[in-house]
Design an enzyme around this catalytic site. Structure first.
Site, PDB file in Angstrom:
ATOM      1  CE  LYS A 170      -1.879   2.772   2.858  1.00 43.41           C
ATOM      2  NZ  LYS A 170      -1.925   4.008   2.029  1.00 43.41           N
ATOM      3  N   GLY A 222       6.685   5.071   8.602  1.00 38.81           N
ATOM      4  CA  GLY A 222       5.835   6.251   8.764  1.00 38.81           C
ATOM      5  C   GLY A 222       6.002   6.850  10.143  1.00 38.81           C
ATOM      6  CB  SER A 223       3.887   9.233  11.976  1.00 41.95           C
ATOM      7  OG  SER A 223       2.682   8.536  12.237  1.00 41.95           O
ATOM      8  CB  THR A 224       6.581   7.682  16.409  1.00 39.26           C
ATOM      9  OG1 THR A 224       7.925   7.703  15.917  1.00 39.26           O
ATOM     10  CG2 THR A 224       6.550   6.944  17.742  1.00 39.26           C
ATOM     11  N   GLY A 227       2.749   4.098  13.949  1.00 37.57           N
ATOM     12  CA  GLY A 227       3.495   2.883  14.236  1.00 37.57           C
ATOM     13  C   GLY A 227       3.078   2.250  15.548  1.00 37.57           C
ATOM     14  CD  GLU A 244      12.595   4.013   8.538  1.00 38.92           C
ATOM     15  OE1 GLU A 244      12.605   5.029   9.278  1.00 38.92           O
ATOM     16  OE2 GLU A 244      12.499   4.057   7.318  1.00 38.92           O
ATOM     17  CB  CYS A 278      12.525   8.832   9.113  1.00 39.94           C
ATOM     18  SG  CYS A 278      13.481   7.717   8.059  1.00 39.94           S
ATOM     19  CD  GLU A 376       9.880  12.565  12.317  1.00 43.39           C
ATOM     20  OE1 GLU A 376      10.777  12.058  11.631  1.00 43.39           O
ATOM     21  OE2 GLU A 376       8.845  11.951  12.661  1.00 43.39           O
TER      22      GLU A 376
END
Length: 475
Positions: A170, A222-224, A227, A244, A278, A376
């Site tokens: 995706k 992607g973003s924490t 995640g 990641e 990132c 971030e």
């Protein structure tokens, strides 16, 4: 979208627009995958795993990956332009880095299928043969970000296919086009239908894919925040997982560093890809004796930066990915000024005119509790802080939830490797930034994720060892 070797519309007919960040204008409409489409893609992947793809010998898997690398290389110009139009990345970068990098990834992983060996284990039980087999983990859901769409597709896809898995991919809703073009090349290369399926959609599509009971592993970049959600779902479903995630990476310049190299590398480390990386070197720590010189060098370089449309060969820094990201980064810059930090650069205007452009900016006089120092930003915003000694800068570097990358600039070999050992990060750069190779693992610790991509650990993350016991006792 691409399911079981065919391009199909969404079962419910939904679509969404993909937009050119350089202009803010619509490029085209893309199918929006829903529950029925996710189910079809996962089912196709399962049938391919248990059928034609799973039956291929290892050497044939490698040959197909090599053929895909050749096709990506043959269509490099088209893929570079698609990547630049859809994601706003300068054509100079997609031509020189992203597409060649994807070719290198597929070529590297094409050599792995014939190297995946089990072991014979000398067990204590007499007249017994015990050995292991390396088997694919199964059907894999791979969810991609928008900042390096084609390159990160090659990271994930190459490793999974080398291990013998089948994939439902995706791409990010902001950048679906190169994944769809790659699906055509996968068909042309000769992969069996269902081996790789591409579902276009948004977070809803990704969530349906994560929740699907027949998905064995999830690989997400992607973003924490997202995640953590995926990690919780994977834990509940006992699914294998690679994450990641984000970063707030420290970049340290010691007093004895080659300042010209350190300034150039630090500039690229934060402002490359318009800060949308990132591993961006977003927190700069400079020894107080050279702090003013380094800041002045970065500001001078930023003042002459060419910021413009992605397809202009002269462009060094393209637009941010979307109006939403533009407003998010702008809000961080405003917050930094309001908090008392000193800004080198301009606060972006509130109204957008055309593309989503923000020039490189730099803050000094930054306190550790400011949002610009802790969160971030994912944009071209650098915070710079002076320090006095190694223990102090290590403490500064560790004052974050993240642990993706760190950098050190010094001529002192002892200090370089001492800091490389002490810094809590998945990747450490010494006198460079963002160096990479398909054979070198990449990933983070703490809130920057778990597991590794690329290299041998990247392939092994898609494998399950199976232990086989055999009695050799004569009948």
């Amino acid at each position: 979208m691409h399911i079981n070797g065919d391009f199909v519309r969404a079962a419910d007919g939904r679509t969404f627009e993909t937009v050119d960040p350089s202009t803010g204008e619509r490029i085209t409409e893309v199918a929006h995958a829903g529950a029925a489409d996710v189910d079809s893609a996962v089912r196709a992947a399962r049938l391919a795993l248990e059928g034609p793809w799973g039956a291929l010998p290892a050497i044939e898997r490698g040959r197909l990956l090599g053929r895909l690398a050749d096709l990506v290389e043959a269509n490099a110009g088209e893929l570079a332009e698609l990547e630049s139009r859809d994601g706003g990345k300068p054509i100079s970068a997609t031509t020189s880095m992203d597409v060649p990098g994807a070719v290198a990834q597929f070529r590297y992983f094409s050599g792995w299928p014939t190297k995946l060996e089990g072991r014979t284990i000398p067990v204590a039980m007499p007249d017994t043969l015990c050995y292991t087999r390396q088997e694919p983990v199964g059907v894999v859901a791979q969810i991609l970000p928008w900042n390096f769409p084609l390159l990160m597709t090659s990271w994930k896809l190459g490793a999974a296919l080398a291990a013998g898995c089948t994939v439902v991919l995706k791409p990010a809703e902001q950048t679906p086009l190169t994944a769809l073009r790659l699906a055509e090349l996968i068909v042309e290369a000769g992969f069996p239908p269902g081996t790789v399926n591409v579902l276009t959609g948004d977070g809803e599509t990704g969530s349906l894919l994560v929740d699907h009971p027949d998905v064995d592993k999830i690989a997400f970049t992607g973003s924490t925040a997202v995640g953590r959600e995926i990690g919780a779902k994977a834990g509940a479903g006992l699914k294998r997982l690679t994450l990641e995630l984000g970063g707030k990476s420290p970049n340290i310049i010691l007093a004895d560093a080659d300042l010209d190299a350190a300034i150039a590398g630090s500039y690229q480390g934060i402002y490359g890809n318009s800060g949308q990386a990132c591993y961006a070197a977003s927190r700069l720590f400079v020894h107080h004796s050279v702090f003013d010189e380094v800041v002045s060098g970065l500001v001078d370089r930023a003042s002459t930066a060419v910021v413009g449309p992605a397809l202009d060969p002269a462009t060094e820094h393209g637009p941010l990915i979307s109006a939403e990201q533009y407003q998010r980064v702008r809000a961080f810059v405003e917050d930094g000024v309001a908090s008392g930090a000193t800004l080198h650069g301009d606060v972006p205007p509130p109204a957008l005119d055309g593309g989503y452009y923000i020039r490189p900016t730099l803050f000094i006089d930054v306190k550790p509790d400011m949002r610009i120092a802790r969160e971030e930003i994912f944009g071209p915003v650098l915070v710079a802080t002076p320090f006095d000694d190694l223990s102090e800068v290590v403490e500064y570097a560790h004052d974050t939830d993240y642990g993706l990358a760190a950098g050190v600039w010094t001529r002192n070999l002892g200090n370089a490797h001492t800091l490389a050992a002490r810094l809590r990060a998945g990747v450490v750069y010494l006198n460079t930034w963002s160096a990479g190779d398909p054979a070198a693992p990449f990933g983070g610790v703490k809130a920057s994720g778990s597991g590794r991509e690329m290299g041998q650990p990247g392939v092994e993350s898609y494998l399950e060892p199976k232990t086989v016991w055999t009695s050799l006792t004569p009948a």
